[in-house]
Design a protein around this motif. Structure first.
Motif, PDB file in Angstrom:
ATOM      1  N   PRO A  92      27.590  41.771 -20.542  1.00 44.55           N
ATOM      2  CA  PRO A  92      27.142  41.755 -19.258  1.00 44.55           C
ATOM      3  C   PRO A  92      28.355  42.476 -18.482  1.00 44.55           C
ATOM      4  CG  PRO A  92      25.959  40.503 -19.042  1.00 44.55           C
ATOM      5  CD  PRO A  92      27.093  40.350 -20.131  1.00 44.55           C
ATOM      6  N   GLU A  93      29.985  42.044 -18.432  1.00 42.87           N
ATOM      7  CA  GLU A  93      31.028  42.605 -17.427  1.00 42.87           C
ATOM      8  C   GLU A  93      31.848  43.929 -18.667  1.00 42.87           C
ATOM      9  OE1 GLU A  93      30.528  39.312 -19.580  1.00 42.87           O
ATOM     10  OE2 GLU A  93      30.582  38.322 -17.490  1.00 42.87           O
ATOM     11  N   ALA A  94      31.228  44.293 -19.504  1.00 36.84           N
ATOM     12  CA  ALA A  94      31.484  45.255 -20.529  1.00 36.84           C
ATOM     13  C   ALA A  94      31.288  46.734 -19.125  1.00 36.84           C
ATOM     14  CB  ALA A  94      31.883  45.348 -21.439  1.00 36.84           C
ATOM     15  N   GLY A  95      30.136  46.397 -19.067  1.00 36.95           N
ATOM     16  CA  GLY A  95      28.849  47.857 -17.915  1.00 36.95           C
ATOM     17  C   GLY A  95      30.084  46.971 -16.559  1.00 36.95           C
ATOM     18  N   LEU A  96      30.963  46.574 -16.365  1.00 40.64           N
ATOM     19  CA  LEU A  96      31.294  46.519 -14.702  1.00 40.64           C
ATOM     20  C   LEU A  96      32.215  47.431 -15.393  1.00 40.64           C
ATOM     21  CD1 LEU A  96      31.217  45.981 -12.218  1.00 40.64           C
ATOM     22  CD2 LEU A  96      32.610  43.433 -13.145  1.00 40.64           C
ATOM     23  N   LEU A  97      33.136  46.789 -16.345  1.00 36.75           N
ATOM     24  CA  LEU A  97      34.234  47.650 -16.755  1.00 36.75           C
ATOM     25  C   LEU A  97      33.806  49.263 -16.671  1.00 36.75           C
ATOM     26  CD1 LEU A  97      36.941  45.182 -18.921  1.00 36.75           C
ATOM     27  CD2 LEU A  97      36.386  45.222 -16.353  1.00 36.75           C
ATOM     28  N   LYS A  98      33.361  49.593 -17.544  1.00 28.78           N
ATOM     29  CA  LYS A  98      32.676  50.877 -17.535  1.00 28.78           C
ATOM     30  C   LYS A  98      32.396  52.037 -16.058  1.00 28.78           C
ATOM     31  CE  LYS A  98      29.309  53.482 -20.775  1.00 28.78           C
ATOM     32  NZ  LYS A  98      28.194  53.129 -21.260  1.00 28.78           N
ATOM     33  N   LEU A  99      31.465  50.829 -15.883  1.00 27.65           N
ATOM     34  CA  LEU A  99      31.228  51.237 -14.724  1.00 27.65           C
ATOM     35  C   LEU A  99      32.090  51.728 -13.368  1.00 27.65           C
ATOM     36  CD1 LEU A  99      28.925  52.149 -12.363  1.00 27.65           C
ATOM     37  CD2 LEU A  99      28.873  49.549 -11.719  1.00 27.65           C
ATOM     38  N   ARG A 100      34.051  50.907 -13.379  1.00 30.61           N
ATOM     39  CA  ARG A 100      34.125  50.973 -12.579  1.00 30.61           C
ATOM     40  C   ARG A 100      35.178  52.291 -13.210  1.00 30.61           C
ATOM     41  NH1 ARG A 100      36.248  44.391 -12.475  1.00 30.61           N
ATOM     42  NH2 ARG A 100      35.448  44.171 -11.086  1.00 30.61           N
ATOM     43  N   LYS A 101      35.017  53.040 -14.424  1.00 34.02           N
ATOM     44  CA  LYS A 101      36.561  53.495 -14.433  1.00 34.02           C
ATOM     45  C   LYS A 101      35.641  55.126 -15.233  1.00 34.02           C
ATOM     46  CE  LYS A 101      39.707  54.523 -17.528  1.00 34.02           C
ATOM     47  NZ  LYS A 101      41.666  53.862 -16.905  1.00 34.02           N
ATOM     48  N   ILE A 109      39.485  46.037  -3.149  1.00 33.77           N
ATOM     49  CA  ILE A 109      40.163  45.874  -1.884  1.00 33.77           C
ATOM     50  C   ILE A 109      39.162  44.738  -1.879  1.00 33.77           C
ATOM     51  CG2 ILE A 109      40.281  46.355   0.846  1.00 33.77           C
ATOM     52  CD1 ILE A 109      39.676  49.271   0.257  1.00 33.77           C
ATOM     53  N   ARG A 110      40.155  43.178  -1.986  1.00 32.21           N
ATOM     54  CA  ARG A 110      39.712  42.230  -1.410  1.00 32.21           C
ATOM     55  C   ARG A 110      40.030  41.865  -0.603  1.00 32.21           C
ATOM     56  NH1 ARG A 110      38.417  39.970  -7.518  1.00 32.21           N
ATOM     57  NH2 ARG A 110      37.216  42.130  -7.991  1.00 32.21           N
ATOM     58  N   PRO A 111      39.351  41.588   0.695  1.00 30.10           N
ATOM     59  CA  PRO A 111      40.218  41.172   2.327  1.00 30.10           C
ATOM     60  C   PRO A 111      40.013  39.444   2.176  1.00 30.10           C
ATOM     61  CG  PRO A 111      37.988  42.786   2.703  1.00 30.10           C
ATOM     62  CD  PRO A 111      38.088  42.206   1.540  1.00 30.10           C
ATOM     63  N   MET A 138      44.993  44.689  -2.963  1.00 23.96           N
ATOM     64  CA  MET A 138      45.140  45.714  -2.963  1.00 23.96           C
ATOM     65  C   MET A 138      45.435  45.672  -5.292  1.00 23.96           C
ATOM     66  SD  MET A 138      43.679  48.082  -1.166  1.00 23.96           S
ATOM     67  CE  MET A 138      44.610  49.934  -2.066  1.00 23.96           C
ATOM     68  N   ARG A 139      44.411  45.677  -5.314  1.00 23.38           N
ATOM     69  CA  ARG A 139      44.285  45.862  -6.697  1.00 23.38           C
ATOM     70  C   ARG A 139      43.998  46.803  -7.467  1.00 23.38           C
ATOM     71  NH1 ARG A 139      39.484  42.445 -10.400  1.00 23.38           N
ATOM     72  NH2 ARG A 139      40.421  42.857 -12.055  1.00 23.38           N
ATOM     73  N   GLU A 140      44.932  47.324  -8.608  1.00 23.45           N
ATOM     74  CA  GLU A 140      44.605  48.474  -9.468  1.00 23.45           C
ATOM     75  C   GLU A 140      43.149  47.466 -10.012  1.00 23.45           C
ATOM     76  OE1 GLU A 140      44.405  51.979 -11.832  1.00 23.45           O
ATOM     77  OE2 GLU A 140      44.653  49.616 -12.689  1.00 23.45           O
ATOM     78  N   LEU A 145      46.083  46.218 -18.135  1.00 26.48           N
ATOM     79  CA  LEU A 145      45.653  44.979 -19.769  1.00 26.48           C
ATOM     80  C   LEU A 145      44.157  45.074 -19.854  1.00 26.48           C
ATOM     81  CD1 LEU A 145      47.452  41.679 -19.470  1.00 26.48           C
ATOM     82  CD2 LEU A 145      47.570  43.064 -21.555  1.00 26.48           C
ATOM     83  N   TYR A 146      43.103  45.242 -18.681  1.00 23.65           N
ATOM     84  CA  TYR A 146      42.255  46.180 -19.309  1.00 23.65           C
ATOM     85  C   TYR A 146      41.684  46.742 -19.697  1.00 23.65           C
ATOM     86  CZ  TYR A 146      40.336  42.229 -15.417  1.00 23.65           C
ATOM     87  OH  TYR A 146      40.403  41.240 -15.343  1.00 23.65           O
ATOM     88  N   PHE A 147      42.538  48.134 -19.782  1.00 18.84           N
ATOM     89  CA  PHE A 147      41.923  49.327 -20.638  1.00 18.84           C
ATOM     90  C   PHE A 147      43.266  49.657 -21.667  1.00 18.84           C
ATOM     91  CE2 PHE A 147      39.907  49.246 -16.490  1.00 18.84           C
ATOM     92  CZ  PHE A 147      38.512  49.601 -16.810  1.00 18.84           C
ATOM     93  N   GLY A 250      46.059  40.776  -9.808  1.00 22.42           N
ATOM     94  CA  GLY A 250      44.681  41.419  -8.777  1.00 22.42           C
ATOM     95  C   GLY A 250      43.515  40.254  -9.294  1.00 22.42           C
ATOM     96  N   ASP A 251      43.159  40.424 -10.698  1.00 21.89           N
ATOM     97  CA  ASP A 251      42.261  39.133 -10.972  1.00 21.89           C
ATOM     98  C   ASP A 251      42.511  38.307 -10.301  1.00 21.89           C
ATOM     99  OD1 ASP A 251      39.965  39.168 -12.120  1.00 21.89           O
ATOM    100  OD2 ASP A 251      40.874  38.177 -13.468  1.00 21.89           O
ATOM    101  N   ILE A 252      43.723  37.314 -10.825  1.00 17.36           N
ATOM    102  CA  ILE A 252      43.565  36.383 -10.682  1.00 17.36           C
ATOM    103  C   ILE A 252      44.451  35.624  -9.083  1.00 17.36           C
ATOM    104  CG2 ILE A 252      45.467  33.876 -10.897  1.00 17.36           C
ATOM    105  CD1 ILE A 252      46.216  36.044 -13.596  1.00 17.36           C
TER     106      ILE A 252
HETATM  107  C1  IPM Z   1      36.229  40.388 -11.064  1.00 16.63           C
HETATM  108  C2  IPM Z   1      35.946  39.548 -12.497  1.00 16.63           C
HETATM  109  C3  IPM Z   1      35.852  40.614 -13.081  1.00 16.63           C
HETATM  110  C4  IPM Z   1      37.143  41.038 -13.548  1.00 16.63           C
HETATM  111  C5  IPM Z   1      35.583  40.405 -15.075  1.00 16.63           C
HETATM  112  C6  IPM Z   1      33.961  39.822 -14.198  1.00 16.63           C
HETATM  113  C7  IPM Z   1      35.366  41.284 -16.080  1.00 16.63           C
HETATM  114  O1  IPM Z   1      36.758  38.791 -12.840  1.00 16.63           O
HETATM  115  O2  IPM Z   1      35.452  41.051 -10.638  1.00 16.63           O
HETATM  116  O3  IPM Z   1      37.446  39.797 -10.413  1.00 16.63           O
HETATM  117  O4  IPM Z   1      37.861  40.812 -14.139  1.00 16.63           O
HETATM  118  O5  IPM Z   1      37.985  41.984 -12.962  1.00 16.63           O
END
Ligand code: IPM
Ligand code: MG
Length: 360
Positions: A92-101, A109-111, A138-140, A145-147, A250-252
């Protein structure tokens, strides 16, 4: 105005929280004389079940043809769901990354805001948060590392895995520009977070942030090492306005930031590219343990829809109306389970959506 919204309900609690956000959007449309149309699309585990892929090319193309994407949440229980027995690029997460890219959404932006009515839920000592705090991470979102290139190989019987943290200056500059633009609409402070005492990619990040800062003399730029930032977020969160950082940091940090607010069920997010197109989703996950039980808090998704109104549709008054309705709901003591203090009355996801609609 007429706007086309791609709707990706996703998995777990995704469908039910999106239903409530759409009810709120419909209320806004009625009140302000707009019309929104909704294109339902599959992404994540639900798309795997239907097509074998977490995001198909047709879905990506349909999303591109809309004005914005409203997303619920994706993914399942990693220990139990068959989705996690698939190869990593089919999960599932690969779909999200492909969508973002694929949508070019490089700025996330995460308030992180302490809602005064929910201050008791904040895990920090009251003296650290007195007066509240309100900052954004504000996360790139489409580099680092993700890509970067990755592989796992076995050499001489020893398994070896490599991930690559790579940025070029243009990727850094465009997200830095966004951070400074947003800072101008807030308290004019950008804190760029990196690991410049160790990483080359961070030294480039810092240099480019300085170059961009030269065009924004009205905004103050500071730098902070990521480990220190992780500590400062729990020591003195009030010091931050806009935190600018690369994808992994930014994820963390955005998870940490959401935790210190004490109410992750309240936090929205926006992912933007060059134009007005954007993707809007709650910062929390798909909570498979409570899916389909009408227990989820839809407010983060509703507030994400408000961000859509503001950032993609330029509908300031409409966004304010939604945010004010949410604040009023909190002032009225209406709570889902995740934000209720002991003894407070708890309502379900659908009733919460109704409560917001009634206050618009
Ligand atoms: C997020 C999530 C995603 C990410 C995962 C689901 C791939 O943790 O949106 O922060 O790491 O970007
Ligand atoms: Mg995350």
């Amino acid at each position: 105005m007429n706007k086309k919204i791609a709707v990706m309900r996703g998995d777990g609690i995704g469908p039910e929280i999106v239903t409530e956000a759409i009810r709120v959007l419909e209320k806004v449309a009625e009140k302000f004389g707009h019309s929104f149309s909704y294109t339902e699309l599959l992404m994540g585990g639900c798309s795997i079940d239907a097509t074998g892929e977490p995001l198909t090319e047709e879905t990506l193309a349909s999303a591109k043809a809309c004005d914005a994407v409203l997303l619920g949440a994706i993914g399942g229980d990693v220990g139990k769901s068959p989705w996690y027995r698939l190869p990593p690029d089919k999960r599932p997460e690969a779909g999200l990354l492909k969508l973002r890219k694929g949508l070019g959404l490089f700025a996330n932006i995460r308030p992180a805001k302490l809602f005064p009515e929910l201050a008791d839920a904040c895990p920090l000592k009251p003296e650290l948060t007195e007066g509240g705090f309100d900052f954004v991470v504000m996360r790139e979102l489409t580099g680092g590392l993700y890509f970067g290139a990755r592989e796992t190989v076995t050499e001489n019987g020893v398994r070896h895995a490599v991930d690559t943290l790579t940025y070029d200056e243009n990727e850094i500059r465009r997200i830095a520009v966004q951070a400074f633009e947003i800072a101008r609409k807030r308290n004019r402070r950008v804190c760029s977070v990196d690991k410049a005492n160790v990483l080359d990619s961070s030294r480039l990040w810092r240099a480019v942030a300085e170059e961009v800062a030269a065009d924004y003399p009205d905004v103050t730029l500071t730098h902070m090492l990521v480990d220190n930032c992780a500590m400062q977020l729990v020591r003195a969160p009030k010091q931050f306005d806009v935190i600018l950082t690369e994808n992994m940091f930014g994820d963390i940090l955005s998870d940490e930031a959401s935790m210190v607010t004490g109410s992750i069920g309240m936090l929205a997010s926006a992912s933007l590219g060059e134009g007005s197109f954007g993707l809007y989703e709650p910062s929390h996950g798909s909570a498979p343990d409570i899916a389909g039980q009408d227990k989820a808090n839809p407010l983060a998704t509703i507030l994400s829809a408000a961000m859509m109104l503001r950032y993609s549709f330029d509908m300031e008054a409409e966004a304010d109306a939604v945010e004010n309705a949410v604040s009023q709901v909190l002032r009225d003591g209406i709570r889902t389970g995740d934000i209720a203090a002991p003894g407070e009355t708890v309502i379900g996801c659908h009733a919460m959506g109704t409560a917001v609609c009634e206050r618009i």
